[in-house]
Design a protein around this motif. Structure first.
Motif, PDB file in Angstrom:
ATOM      1  N   ILE A  30       0.954  -1.263   0.037  1.00  0.00           N
ATOM      2  CA  ILE A  30      -0.090   0.113   0.103  1.00  0.00           C
ATOM      3  C   ILE A  30       1.040   1.291   0.038  1.00  0.00           C
ATOM      4  CG2 ILE A  30      -1.652   1.419   1.396  1.00  0.00           C
ATOM      5  CD1 ILE A  30      -2.879  -1.285   2.424  1.00  0.00           C
ATOM      6  N   GLU A  31       0.855   2.294  -0.862  1.00  0.00           N
ATOM      7  CA  GLU A  31       1.778   3.215  -1.024  1.00  0.00           C
ATOM      8  C   GLU A  31       1.400   4.488  -0.082  1.00  0.00           C
ATOM      9  OE1 GLU A  31       3.814   4.417  -3.880  1.00  0.00           O
ATOM     10  OE2 GLU A  31       3.529   2.422  -4.674  1.00  0.00           O
ATOM     11  N   PRO A  32       2.390   4.936   0.280  1.00  0.00           N
ATOM     12  CA  PRO A  32       2.137   5.930   1.465  1.00  0.00           C
ATOM     13  C   PRO A  32       1.085   6.853   1.070  1.00  0.00           C
ATOM     14  CG  PRO A  32       4.536   5.941   0.763  1.00  0.00           C
ATOM     15  CD  PRO A  32       3.860   4.981  -0.162  1.00  0.00           C
ATOM     16  N   TYR A  33       0.002   7.035   2.049  1.00  0.00           N
ATOM     17  CA  TYR A  33      -1.063   7.928   1.813  1.00  0.00           C
ATOM     18  C   TYR A  33      -1.524   8.379   3.167  1.00  0.00           C
ATOM     19  CZ  TYR A  33      -4.759   4.625   2.746  1.00  0.00           C
ATOM     20  OH  TYR A  33      -5.739   3.632   3.631  1.00  0.00           O
ATOM     21  N   ILE A  34      -2.636   9.355   2.965  1.00  0.00           N
ATOM     22  CA  ILE A  34      -3.538   9.898   4.270  1.00  0.00           C
ATOM     23  C   ILE A  34      -4.642   8.849   4.377  1.00  0.00           C
ATOM     24  CG2 ILE A  34      -4.261  11.553   5.704  1.00  0.00           C
ATOM     25  CD1 ILE A  34      -1.361  11.809   5.074  1.00  0.00           C
ATOM     26  N   ARG A  35      -4.589   8.164   5.607  1.00  0.00           N
ATOM     27  CA  ARG A  35      -6.147   7.393   6.058  1.00  0.00           C
ATOM     28  C   ARG A  35      -6.779   8.280   6.816  1.00  0.00           C
ATOM     29  NH1 ARG A  35      -4.445   1.967   8.750  1.00  0.00           N
ATOM     30  NH2 ARG A  35      -3.876   1.450   6.822  1.00  0.00           N
ATOM     31  N   PHE A  36      -7.954   8.023   6.639  1.00  0.00           N
ATOM     32  CA  PHE A  36      -9.342   8.786   7.382  1.00  0.00           C
ATOM     33  C   PHE A  36      -8.930  10.277   7.627  1.00  0.00           C
ATOM     34  CE2 PHE A  36      -8.054   4.611   9.966  1.00  0.00           C
ATOM     35  CZ  PHE A  36      -8.954   3.842   9.500  1.00  0.00           C
ATOM     36  N   GLU A  37      -8.636  10.891   6.401  1.00  0.00           N
ATOM     37  CA  GLU A  37      -8.330  12.253   6.258  1.00  0.00           C
ATOM     38  C   GLU A  37      -9.433  13.066   6.697  1.00  0.00           C
ATOM     39  OE1 GLU A  37      -6.227  15.455   3.197  1.00  0.00           O
ATOM     40  OE2 GLU A  37      -6.916  13.367   2.539  1.00  0.00           O
ATOM     41  N   GLY A  38      -9.171  14.072   7.779  1.00  0.00           N
ATOM     42  CA  GLY A  38     -10.120  14.895   8.342  1.00  0.00           C
ATOM     43  C   GLY A  38     -10.660  14.513   9.358  1.00  0.00           C
ATOM     44  N   LYS A  39     -10.545  13.162   9.644  1.00  0.00           N
ATOM     45  CA  LYS A  39     -11.485  12.361  10.732  1.00  0.00           C
ATOM     46  C   LYS A  39     -10.602  11.870  11.931  1.00  0.00           C
ATOM     47  CE  LYS A  39     -14.211  10.194   7.246  1.00  0.00           C
ATOM     48  NZ  LYS A  39     -14.644   9.040   6.762  1.00  0.00           N
ATOM     49  N   THR A  73       0.276   6.326   6.045  1.00  0.00           N
ATOM     50  CA  THR A  73       0.406   4.801   6.450  1.00  0.00           C
ATOM     51  C   THR A  73       1.065   4.466   5.075  1.00  0.00           C
ATOM     52  OG1 THR A  73      -0.432   2.896   7.144  1.00  0.00           O
ATOM     53  CG2 THR A  73      -1.756   4.134   5.970  1.00  0.00           C
ATOM     54  N   MET A  74       1.813   3.298   5.234  1.00  0.00           N
ATOM     55  CA  MET A  74       2.122   2.800   4.204  1.00  0.00           C
ATOM     56  C   MET A  74       2.505   1.402   4.460  1.00  0.00           C
ATOM     57  SD  MET A  74       5.976   4.326   3.806  1.00  0.00           S
ATOM     58  CE  MET A  74       6.618   5.138   5.241  1.00  0.00           C
ATOM     59  N   PHE A  75       2.388   0.442   3.656  1.00  0.00           N
ATOM     60  CA  PHE A  75       2.850  -1.078   3.809  1.00  0.00           C
ATOM     61  C   PHE A  75       3.772  -1.580   2.740  1.00  0.00           C
ATOM     62  CE2 PHE A  75      -1.152  -0.426   5.918  1.00  0.00           C
ATOM     63  CZ  PHE A  75      -1.253  -1.482   6.864  1.00  0.00           C
ATOM     64  N   PHE A  76       4.919  -2.502   3.124  1.00  0.00           N
ATOM     65  CA  PHE A  76       5.502  -3.082   2.382  1.00  0.00           C
ATOM     66  C   PHE A  76       6.114  -4.331   2.926  1.00  0.00           C
ATOM     67  CE2 PHE A  76       8.104   0.147   4.798  1.00  0.00           C
ATOM     68  CZ  PHE A  76       9.007  -0.553   5.215  1.00  0.00           C
ATOM     69  N   LYS A  77       6.995  -5.240   2.175  1.00  0.00           N
ATOM     70  CA  LYS A  77       7.412  -6.493   2.831  1.00  0.00           C
ATOM     71  C   LYS A  77       8.855  -6.609   2.893  1.00  0.00           C
ATOM     72  CE  LYS A  77       3.465  -9.086   1.790  1.00  0.00           C
ATOM     73  NZ  LYS A  77       2.821 -10.029   0.947  1.00  0.00           N
ATOM     74  N   GLU A  93       4.134  -2.077   8.665  1.00  0.00           N
ATOM     75  CA  GLU A  93       3.460  -1.006   8.305  1.00  0.00           C
ATOM     76  C   GLU A  93       4.070   0.118   9.228  1.00  0.00           C
ATOM     77  OE1 GLU A  93      -0.942   1.152   9.192  1.00  0.00           O
ATOM     78  OE2 GLU A  93      -0.402  -0.584  10.277  1.00  0.00           O
ATOM     79  N   PHE A  94       4.471   1.178   8.578  1.00  0.00           N
ATOM     80  CA  PHE A  94       4.856   2.601   9.276  1.00  0.00           C
ATOM     81  C   PHE A  94       3.774   3.532   8.861  1.00  0.00           C
ATOM     82  CE2 PHE A  94       8.603   0.165   8.698  1.00  0.00           C
ATOM     83  CZ  PHE A  94       9.330   0.509   9.682  1.00  0.00           C
ATOM     84  N   LYS A  95       3.451   4.141  10.155  1.00  0.00           N
ATOM     85  CA  LYS A  95       2.538   5.348  10.097  1.00  0.00           C
ATOM     86  C   LYS A  95       2.750   6.367  10.975  1.00  0.00           C
ATOM     87  CE  LYS A  95      -0.849   2.531  11.923  1.00  0.00           C
ATOM     88  NZ  LYS A  95      -2.224   2.393  12.593  1.00  0.00           N
ATOM     89  N   ALA A  96       2.100   7.553  10.926  1.00  0.00           N
ATOM     90  CA  ALA A  96       2.329   8.567  11.576  1.00  0.00           C
ATOM     91  C   ALA A  96       0.895   9.344  11.831  1.00  0.00           C
ATOM     92  CB  ALA A  96       3.421   9.599  11.047  1.00  0.00           C
ATOM     93  N   PHE A  97       0.481   9.841  13.001  1.00  0.00           N
ATOM     94  CA  PHE A  97      -0.823  10.354  13.448  1.00  0.00           C
ATOM     95  C   PHE A  97      -0.463  11.779  13.252  1.00  0.00           C
ATOM     96  CE2 PHE A  97      -1.496   6.199  14.797  1.00  0.00           C
ATOM     97  CZ  PHE A  97      -2.848   6.068  14.870  1.00  0.00           C
ATOM     98  N   LYS A  98      -1.446  12.688  12.557  1.00  0.00           N
ATOM     99  CA  LYS A  98      -1.748  13.902  12.468  1.00  0.00           C
ATOM    100  C   LYS A  98      -1.559  14.522  13.906  1.00  0.00           C
ATOM    101  CE  LYS A  98      -2.716  17.801  10.140  1.00  0.00           C
ATOM    102  NZ  LYS A  98      -2.245  17.942   8.441  1.00  0.00           N
TER     103      LYS A  98
END
Length: 141
Positions: free
Chosen positions: A101-110, A116-120, A128-133
């Motif tokens: 899953i390419e890096p993108y913003i999940r639950f934008e504005g919520k 988040t992004m996923f790779f193997k 999974e690497f992620k960062a919270f707004k």
């Protein structure tokens, strides 16, 4: 709850040297103790141990749907600082990482908005690497 202690996670890998290079040179993890069949890494402040194991049958299925994407199960990873996420994603792209899953913003504005992004890794372990707004929403409902 008091100060968060580092977690310990041991994962199977099919080849030690290929994964050693991936975790050390691509992800930037410092190598610790090792033997001819396992190696410790400082995985962003946590203890990750790679253990050589014969290849196992892969689970059937794509994963679980989250925000319109098929999230691989199982997976593990780290919550990064918001500012660090983009730099890390660019480093991975420059190293030609193939994203599940390419890096993108999940639950934008919520509540719980996150990058988040996923790779193997070379043995097929999903990360999974992620960062919270807003890191205060890490466990928000």
């Amino acid at each position: 709850m008091g100060k968060i202690q580092p977690f310990h996670l041991a994962i199977p890998v099919t080849t030690l040297e290929e994964n050693r290079i991936f975790y050390r040179e691509i992800l930037g993890c410092e190598e610790g103790r090792s033997s001819d069949h396992w190696v410790d890494f400082n995985f962003f402040g946590h203890q990750l141990v790679l253990h050589v194991q014969e290849p196992q049958p892969k689970p059937i299925g794509k994963g679980n749907p989250v925000d319109g994407k098929d999230v691989p199960i199982p997976h593990f990873g780290v919550v990064l600082e918001w500012e660090d996420f983009q730099n890390f994603a660019e480093k991975l792209k420059s190293n030609n990482i193939k994203f599940v899953i390419e890096p993108y913003i999940r639950f934008e504005g919520k509540t719980g908005e996150q990058a988040t992004m996923f790779f193997k890794d070379p043995s097929g372990n999903a990360l999974e690497f992620k960062a919270f707004k807003n890191i205060d929403q890490l466990f928000a409902k």
